[in-house]
Every structure is written in C-alpha cells, then in structure tokens.
Motif scaffolding. Structure first.
Motif, PDB file in Angstrom:
ATOM      1  N   ARG A  78      39.366  30.123  43.715  1.00  8.30           N
ATOM      2  CA  ARG A  78      39.150  31.124  44.758  1.00  8.30           C
ATOM      3  C   ARG A  78      38.332  32.277  43.858  1.00  8.30           C
ATOM      4  N   ARG A  79      38.818  32.592  42.995  1.00 11.93           N
ATOM      5  CA  ARG A  79      38.015  33.994  42.201  1.00 11.93           C
ATOM      6  C   ARG A  79      36.673  33.448  41.703  1.00 11.93           C
ATOM      7  N   LEU A  80      36.585  32.242  40.977  1.00  9.74           N
ATOM      8  CA  LEU A  80      35.247  31.792  40.696  1.00  9.74           C
ATOM      9  C   LEU A  80      34.264  31.773  41.912  1.00  9.74           C
ATOM     10  N   THR A  81      34.642  31.140  42.770  1.00  6.44           N
ATOM     11  CA  THR A  81      33.822  31.038  44.096  1.00  6.44           C
ATOM     12  C   THR A  81      33.590  32.304  44.685  1.00  6.44           C
ATOM     13  N   ARG A  82      34.514  33.253  44.682  1.00  5.59           N
ATOM     14  CA  ARG A  82      33.941  34.591  44.907  1.00  5.59           C
ATOM     15  C   ARG A  82      32.773  35.454  44.091  1.00  5.59           C
ATOM     16  N   ALA A  83      33.068  35.138  42.860  1.00 13.19           N
ATOM     17  CA  ALA A  83      32.206  35.658  42.061  1.00 13.19           C
ATOM     18  C   ALA A  83      30.756  34.932  42.262  1.00 13.19           C
ATOM     19  N   ALA A  84      30.770  33.843  42.184  1.00 16.37           N
ATOM     20  CA  ALA A  84      29.318  32.756  42.470  1.00 16.37           C
ATOM     21  C   ALA A  84      28.889  33.336  43.618  1.00 16.37           C
ATOM     22  N   VAL A  85      29.558  33.407  44.879  1.00 18.07           N
ATOM     23  CA  VAL A  85      28.823  34.155  45.822  1.00 18.07           C
ATOM     24  C   VAL A  85      28.360  35.237  45.865  1.00 18.07           C
ATOM     25  N   ALA A  86      28.810  36.182  45.332  1.00 21.76           N
ATOM     26  CA  ALA A  86      28.451  37.617  45.072  1.00 21.76           C
ATOM     27  C   ALA A  86      27.213  37.780  43.858  1.00 21.76           C
ATOM     28  N   GLY A  87      27.173  37.059  43.133  1.00 19.69           N
ATOM     29  CA  GLY A  87      26.101  37.205  42.445  1.00 19.69           C
ATOM     30  C   GLY A  87      24.904  36.306  43.001  1.00 19.69           C
ATOM     31  N   GLU A  88      24.932  35.387  43.899  1.00 13.88           N
ATOM     32  CA  GLU A  88      24.063  34.937  44.693  1.00 13.88           C
ATOM     33  C   GLU A  88      23.548  36.190  45.734  1.00 13.88           C
ATOM     34  N   ARG A  89      24.357  36.605  46.358  1.00 13.62           N
ATOM     35  CA  ARG A  89      24.062  37.729  47.320  1.00 13.62           C
ATOM     36  C   ARG A  89      23.431  38.666  46.548  1.00 13.62           C
ATOM     37  N   ALA A  90      23.653  39.312  45.392  1.00 11.98           N
ATOM     38  CA  ALA A  90      23.200  40.493  44.727  1.00 11.98           C
ATOM     39  C   ALA A  90      21.669  40.324  44.766  1.00 11.98           C
ATOM     40  N   MET A  91      20.910  39.031  44.575  1.00 17.11           N
ATOM     41  CA  MET A  91      19.531  39.109  44.437  1.00 17.11           C
ATOM     42  C   MET A  91      19.028  39.820  43.381  1.00 17.11           C
ATOM     43  N   THR A  92      19.869  39.753  42.239  1.00 18.62           N
ATOM     44  CA  THR A  92      19.358  40.593  40.967  1.00 18.62           C
ATOM     45  C   THR A  92      19.713  39.739  39.699  1.00 18.62           C
TER      46      THR A  92
END
Length: 258
Positions: A159-173
């Motif tokens: 669950r935490r890894l999924t959250r991190a992967a999604v946040a990384g994609e959304r950051a667009m950086t």
C-alpha cells in the motif's frame, strides 16, 4: 559482525511453500520465547554446486536445483514465517547482473533476500514507518547485539509503495526522494499477500556511532517527502532528498577509505 551490507527480507507463512519444502520447514521451525524473535533453522547445503555460467555467452544456464536449506524464522502473531536463504540463487543473480546477462530459463524461485553493500537503497525505506523500527544499542555479554531493523506486513508495504509510485507520477518532476518504488512493488508482488517485510541495516550499523544511528530517520524523511509531493510542495521534497543523500553519501564514502 555482519559485512557492511543491508538486507531487505521477505518472510512467507508456511502455507506459501509447496511440498515437500513446507514439510521440511514445519519439521525444523526452531523454538521461540517471544514473538518477533529472529532465529536460524537449517543445515549444510545438499548436493554439489551447479556449473558456472559461460564467461563470454549472452545467456546463463538455470541456477542449481539444490540450494541452501537454511532460513531465517520469525514467530509473529502466533504464526511461523520463513525467509529461505537461497544463497546459490542469489549468487547466480549477482553474477548475472555483473555480466549483463539474464538467468534463463526462469529461476525456480524468487529470492527472499535482497542485499545492498555500503548503503540502503532509497526505495527500501518506503514500505515502513517510524513506529515499526527496532533499535538495539549494545547490551551485555561478550558480543552485545547492535542492530536497526524495520518490520511490517506485506499488505502495508504494498500500500505504501503504491502511494509513493502514484505520488511520483503526479509530481511531474525528476524529483524522486524514494527512487523507483514501482519496481520494488513489482518484486514484492511475487510473494504471499500475508508475508512480512523486513529492512535490516545489517553491518552498516558498525559504520556510525550510537548517536548517529539513533538519530537516523531515513524512513521518516521518505515519508515527509511523500506527503510533500502529494501536496505539490517540491521544495520540501527536495530538502528531504538532499538530507537523505548527504547522510548516505557520507556512509558510502567509507568504502574507499584507507
């Protein structure tokens, strides 16, 4: 004393292992006086070593069928969890990475232990939170235990890894304070959903003093960076990344110290 290596381990419940391996672990699970105690079960490796891979070929043969029959054992919430060593498989994978080749056909099992020399890869911090840390500094006896470990359930780790992967994609950086969390998530998906995941600083604890080890909050800094990315606070995410890199750069530099 362990080598200057950190370990990411997966402990699977007995039901995850096929026969006859399951019966072998059930027959030798070890004894525990308290939940969460780390133990060792097993004996010398059977059989002869498999053939070495060709020096110049692009492919490698299948790893040896017979592997180490030793394992780490954890007693957690009334159940027994096993982390097989599979030393030969891990050795073949390491050789494969050095040679730029791949193990073909597919390896007979996924290694339950990942190793990292002289540092902890940033994605390994993501599956955990501060409250899951266990720190031991010294003690009594001729060989006092000194360790820093984190332990969590597979469900929480994914669950935490999924959250991190999604946040990384959304950051667009290009800012990635916790590295490629998605790759680690894919690796862990190969194991039983009720497994345990453990981060062990291993021999790295002997590279710093007690105060430095006690103050280490790499897991917490990754968590802060994650929240910062979710809130589009890139400056805070970068600050956490720099703090992580500065700490671990100092430790990795000891590899070339004389």
């Amino acid at each position: 004393m362990l080598p200057y290596t950190a370990y990411l381990r997966v402990y699977e419940p007995l039901e995850a292992f096929p026969e006859p391996e399951r019966s072998r672990w059930e027959a030798r699970p070890g004894d525990s006086e308290s939940a969460g105690r780390l133990e060792h079960a097993g004996h010398a490796d059977p059989g002869r070593p498999g053939p070495l891979p060709p020096a110049g070929g692009a492919e490698m043969r299948r790893p040896p069928v017979y592997d180490s029959q030793s394992a780490y054992v954890r007693h957690f919430s009334g159940e027994v969890y096993i982390c097989p060593w599979r030393r030969r498989l891990r050795s073949w994978e390491a050789f494969s990475a050095v040679r730029g080749a791949s193990l073909v056909p597919e390896a007979p099992a996924d290694p339950h232990i990942r190793e990292s020399n002289w540092h902890v890869p940033f994605p390994w911090f993501v599956p955990f939170v501060r409250e899951e840390r266990t720190l031991e500094l010294g003690g009594t006896g001729a060989s006092p235990r000194r360790s820093l470990t984190y332990l969590t359930t597979m469900a929480r780790a994914r669950r935490r890894l999924t959250r991190a992967a999604v946040a990384g994609e959304r950051a667009m950086t290009d800012v990635s304070p916790f590295g490629d969390a998605q790759s680690l998530q894919e690796e862990l998906s190969a194991f039983h959903p009720r497994s345990l995941v453990e981060l062990d600083y291993g021999g790295l604890v002997h590279l710093v003093d007690d105060d430095t080890l006690n103050a280490d909050d790499s897991v917490g800094e990754c968590a802060v960076a994650l929240v910062a990315l979710e809130r589009d606070e890139l400056e805070l995410a970068v600050a956490m990344q720099l703090r992580l890199r500065t700490r671990w750069r100092a430790i990795r530099s000891l590899q070339s110290a004389n």
